[in-house]
Design an enzyme around this catalytic site. Structure first.
Site, PDB file in Angstrom:
ATOM      1  N   SER A  76       1.236  17.958  99.101  1.00 49.42           N
ATOM      2  CA  SER A  76       0.307  16.819  99.001  1.00 49.42           C
ATOM      3  C   SER A  76       0.014  16.349 100.421  1.00 49.42           C
ATOM      4  O   SER A  76       0.828  16.575 101.336  1.00 49.42           O
ATOM      5  CB  SER A  76       0.978  15.690  98.216  1.00 49.42           C
ATOM      6  OG  SER A  76       0.289  14.480  98.413  1.00 49.42           O
ATOM      7  N   TYR A 115       8.375  10.093  97.232  1.00 47.42           N
ATOM      8  CA  TYR A 115       7.376  11.143  96.952  1.00 47.42           C
ATOM      9  C   TYR A 115       7.045  11.898  98.243  1.00 47.42           C
ATOM     10  O   TYR A 115       7.003  13.126  98.252  1.00 47.42           O
ATOM     11  CB  TYR A 115       6.121  10.497  96.343  1.00 47.42           C
ATOM     12  CG  TYR A 115       5.060  11.485  95.929  1.00 47.42           C
ATOM     13  CD1 TYR A 115       5.217  12.268  94.780  1.00 47.42           C
ATOM     14  CD2 TYR A 115       3.887  11.636  96.664  1.00 47.42           C
ATOM     15  CE1 TYR A 115       4.228  13.167  94.392  1.00 47.42           C
ATOM     16  CE2 TYR A 115       2.902  12.535  96.280  1.00 47.42           C
ATOM     17  CZ  TYR A 115       3.075  13.294  95.148  1.00 47.42           C
ATOM     18  OH  TYR A 115       2.095  14.189  94.762  1.00 47.42           O
ATOM     19  N   ARG A 128       7.525  21.889  80.482  1.00 48.08           N
ATOM     20  CA  ARG A 128       8.411  21.490  79.383  1.00 48.08           C
ATOM     21  C   ARG A 128       7.708  21.482  78.030  1.00 48.08           C
ATOM     22  O   ARG A 128       8.335  21.709  77.010  1.00 48.08           O
ATOM     23  CB  ARG A 128       8.953  20.069  79.639  1.00 48.08           C
ATOM     24  CG  ARG A 128       9.963  19.971  80.767  1.00 48.08           C
ATOM     25  CD  ARG A 128      10.183  18.537  81.178  1.00 48.08           C
ATOM     26  NE  ARG A 128       8.932  17.941  81.627  1.00 48.08           N
ATOM     27  CZ  ARG A 128       8.812  16.711  82.096  1.00 48.08           C
ATOM     28  NH1 ARG A 128       9.870  15.927  82.172  1.00 48.08           N
ATOM     29  NH2 ARG A 128       7.641  16.256  82.503  1.00 48.08           N
ATOM     30  N   GLY A 146       5.406  18.708  89.275  1.00 43.00           N
ATOM     31  CA  GLY A 146       5.671  17.555  90.121  1.00 43.00           C
ATOM     32  C   GLY A 146       5.596  16.270  89.340  1.00 43.00           C
ATOM     33  O   GLY A 146       5.004  16.211  88.262  1.00 43.00           O
TER      34      GLY A 146
HETATM   35  N1  LIG Z   1      -3.570  15.260  91.159  1.00 47.21           N
HETATM   36  C1  LIG Z   1      -3.586  14.951  92.446  1.00 47.21           C
HETATM   37  O1  LIG Z   1      -4.449  14.199  92.909  1.00 47.21           O
HETATM   38  C2  LIG Z   1      -2.562  15.536  93.382  1.00 47.21           C
HETATM   39  C3  LIG Z   1      -2.696  15.297  94.736  1.00 47.21           C
HETATM   40  C4  LIG Z   1      -1.775  15.833  95.611  1.00 47.21           C
HETATM   41  C5  LIG Z   1      -0.728  16.603  95.122  1.00 47.21           C
HETATM   42  N2  LIG Z   1      -0.603  16.810  93.790  1.00 47.21           N
HETATM   43  C6  LIG Z   1       0.523  17.617  93.331  1.00 47.21           C
HETATM   44  O2  LIG Z   1       0.033  18.683  92.567  1.00 47.21           O
HETATM   45  C7  LIG Z   1       0.991  19.032  91.557  1.00 47.21           C
HETATM   46  C8  LIG Z   1       0.317  19.018  90.214  1.00 47.21           C
HETATM   47  O3  LIG Z   1      -0.164  17.714  89.984  1.00 47.21           O
HETATM   48  P1  LIG Z   1      -1.108  17.372  88.748  1.00 47.21           P
HETATM   49  O4  LIG Z   1      -2.014  16.295  89.177  1.00 47.21           O
HETATM   50  O5  LIG Z   1      -1.619  18.623  88.178  1.00 47.21           O
HETATM   51  O6  LIG Z   1      -0.021  16.714  87.766  1.00 47.21           O
HETATM   52  P2  LIG Z   1       0.126  16.734  86.186  1.00 47.21           P
HETATM   53  O7  LIG Z   1      -1.194  16.902  85.514  1.00 47.21           O
HETATM   54  O8  LIG Z   1       0.962  15.558  85.857  1.00 47.21           O
HETATM   55  O9  LIG Z   1       0.960  18.087  85.948  1.00 47.21           O
HETATM   56  C9  LIG Z   1       2.286  18.174  86.356  1.00 47.21           C
HETATM   57  C10 LIG Z   1       2.868  19.448  85.782  1.00 47.21           C
HETATM   58  O10 LIG Z   1       4.238  19.494  86.151  1.00 47.21           O
HETATM   59  C11 LIG Z   1       5.009  19.744  84.973  1.00 47.21           C
HETATM   60  N3  LIG Z   1       6.320  19.127  85.104  1.00 47.21           N
HETATM   61  C12 LIG Z   1       6.613  17.862  85.483  1.00 47.21           C
HETATM   62  N4  LIG Z   1       7.940  17.659  85.432  1.00 47.21           N
HETATM   63  C13 LIG Z   1       8.488  18.832  85.003  1.00 47.21           C
HETATM   64  C14 LIG Z   1       9.817  19.248  84.730  1.00 47.21           C
HETATM   65  N5  LIG Z   1      10.853  18.421  84.896  1.00 47.21           N
HETATM   66  N6  LIG Z   1      10.012  20.517  84.302  1.00 47.21           N
HETATM   67  C15 LIG Z   1       8.964  21.360  84.120  1.00 47.21           C
HETATM   68  N7  LIG Z   1       7.686  21.025  84.375  1.00 47.21           N
HETATM   69  C16 LIG Z   1       7.462  19.768  84.784  1.00 47.21           C
HETATM   70  C17 LIG Z   1       4.198  19.120  83.850  1.00 47.21           C
HETATM   71  O11 LIG Z   1       4.504  19.729  82.617  1.00 47.21           O
HETATM   72  P3  LIG Z   1       5.367  19.089  81.437  1.00 47.21           P
HETATM   73  O12 LIG Z   1       5.185  17.612  81.441  1.00 47.21           O
HETATM   74  O13 LIG Z   1       4.818  19.780  80.212  1.00 47.21           O
HETATM   75  O14 LIG Z   1       6.755  19.516  81.717  1.00 47.21           O
HETATM   76  C18 LIG Z   1       2.793  19.532  84.269  1.00 47.21           C
HETATM   77  O15 LIG Z   1       2.525  20.844  83.881  1.00 47.21           O
HETATM   78  C19 LIG Z   1       2.127  18.009  91.675  1.00 47.21           C
HETATM   79  O16 LIG Z   1       3.175  18.572  92.399  1.00 47.21           O
HETATM   80  C20 LIG Z   1       1.494  16.867  92.447  1.00 47.21           C
HETATM   81  O17 LIG Z   1       2.457  16.162  93.186  1.00 47.21           O
HETATM   82  C21 LIG Z   1      -1.500  16.295  92.905  1.00 47.21           C
END
Ligand SMILES: NC(=O)c1ccc[n+]([C@@H]2O[C@H](COP(=O)([O-])OP(=O)(O)OC[C@H]3O[C@@H](n4cnc5c(N)ncnc54)[C@H](OP(=O)(O)O)[C@@H]3O)[C@@H](O)[C@H]2O)c1
Length: 250
Positions: free
Chosen positions: A141, A154, A37, A90
């Protein structure tokens, strides 16, 4: 792992795993189309990428029509049809069930799960995806297969991605399109930093203790994504690659 001649759609590319994936895959030679976004963050990610021809669309993943139009327009434009798709968008959600409203339950799957399928559907329209096949990776995840208190929504959203990727692996195999998921444990990103900041020091230590190899780095997940979009995994489809520092081994 060389990704020359690949055109890869990364959704959720403005921060965290998606951002680092974009930078990593660009170094391997891929041309990228990024979605999230926040436009200024997407511009910054593109500026950090190597190579030429990367583009972005600032779209909310709940906006099915705009995503579909952007995908078709991009596939008709420079670089042609897509060869791979990574779904990393996510949102986190920690709410005990007794406080979980129906809107919250719906919202989490509308961001974490359903767009992964609708974008795949859009990519399968004639001309949008390479006719010689390719790779799709959904970022799930460890919570997709393991439980934790206050995480039912979640976990549901991530478990849905695991099941859908297996079904799509079978459905799309005849087109030589591979579909896999990755289940990370905790790696340091904006999302995980917020989680650690929101819990007590005791709980934060407990989360760290649950990862026998410690909290991971984003690059640990990026390496798995690069493997799954590359030809090095050409006979792998329908798997879930756990990259979790041993979280799920216990
Ligand atoms: N970090 C961890 O430890 C971890 C562990 C297990 C799984 N995961 C999974 O890995 C994925 C990435 O996680 P992350 O840690 O990189 O999270 P993050 O830094 O919060 O990034 C999330 C991304 O999703 C985008 N997003 C969220 N809502 C959106 C929407 N409505 N429309 C379009 N884009 C949207 C955000 O962009 P905008 O806000 O700019 O839209 C951002 O680019 C997620 O699915 C998360 O559940 C993460």
């Amino acid at each position: 792992m060389n990704l020359d001649n690949q055109k890869i759609l990364i959704v959720g590319a403005s921060s965290g795993i998606g951002r680092s994936t974009a930078i990593g895959l660009s170094k391997a030679g891929a041309r990228l189309v990024l979605v999230a976004r926040t436009e200024n963050k997407l511009k910054e990610v593109i500026a950090s990428c190597e190579g030429e021809g990367h583009t972005y669309f600032a779209i909310d993943v709940k906006d099915e029509k705009s995503l579909d139009e952007a995908i078709t327009a991009s596939a008709k434009g420079e670089g042609g049809a897509f060869t791979a798709f990574v779904y990393s968008a996510g949102q986190e959600g920690t709410v005990p069930l007794k406080f979980a409203k129906s809107e919250f339950l719906t919202d989490i799957v509308q961001v974490n799960t359903i767009p992964a399928l609708l974008i795949t559907k859009s990519l399968m329209k004639k001309g949008n995806f390479s006719s010689v096949g390719g790779s799709i990776v959904f970022i799930s995840s460890v919570m997709g297969s393991l439980g934790q208190p206050a995480k039912a929504a979640y976990c549901m959203s991530k478990g849905g991605l695991l099941a859908a990727s297996k079904a799509l692996a079978v459905e799309l195999a005849s087109k030589k399109i591979r579909v896999n998921s990755i289940s990370p444990g905790m790696v340091m990103t904006d999302m995980s930093s917020k989680i650690l900041a929101s819990v007590s020091e005791e709980n934060a230590n407990e989360i760290k203790r649950m990862h026998p190899l410690g909290i991971g780095e984003v690059q640990d997940v990026v390496d798995g994504i690069q493997f799954l979009v590359s030809d090095k995994s050409k006979w792998i489809t329908g798997i879930d690659l756990l990259i979790d520092g041993g979280y799920s081994a216990q």
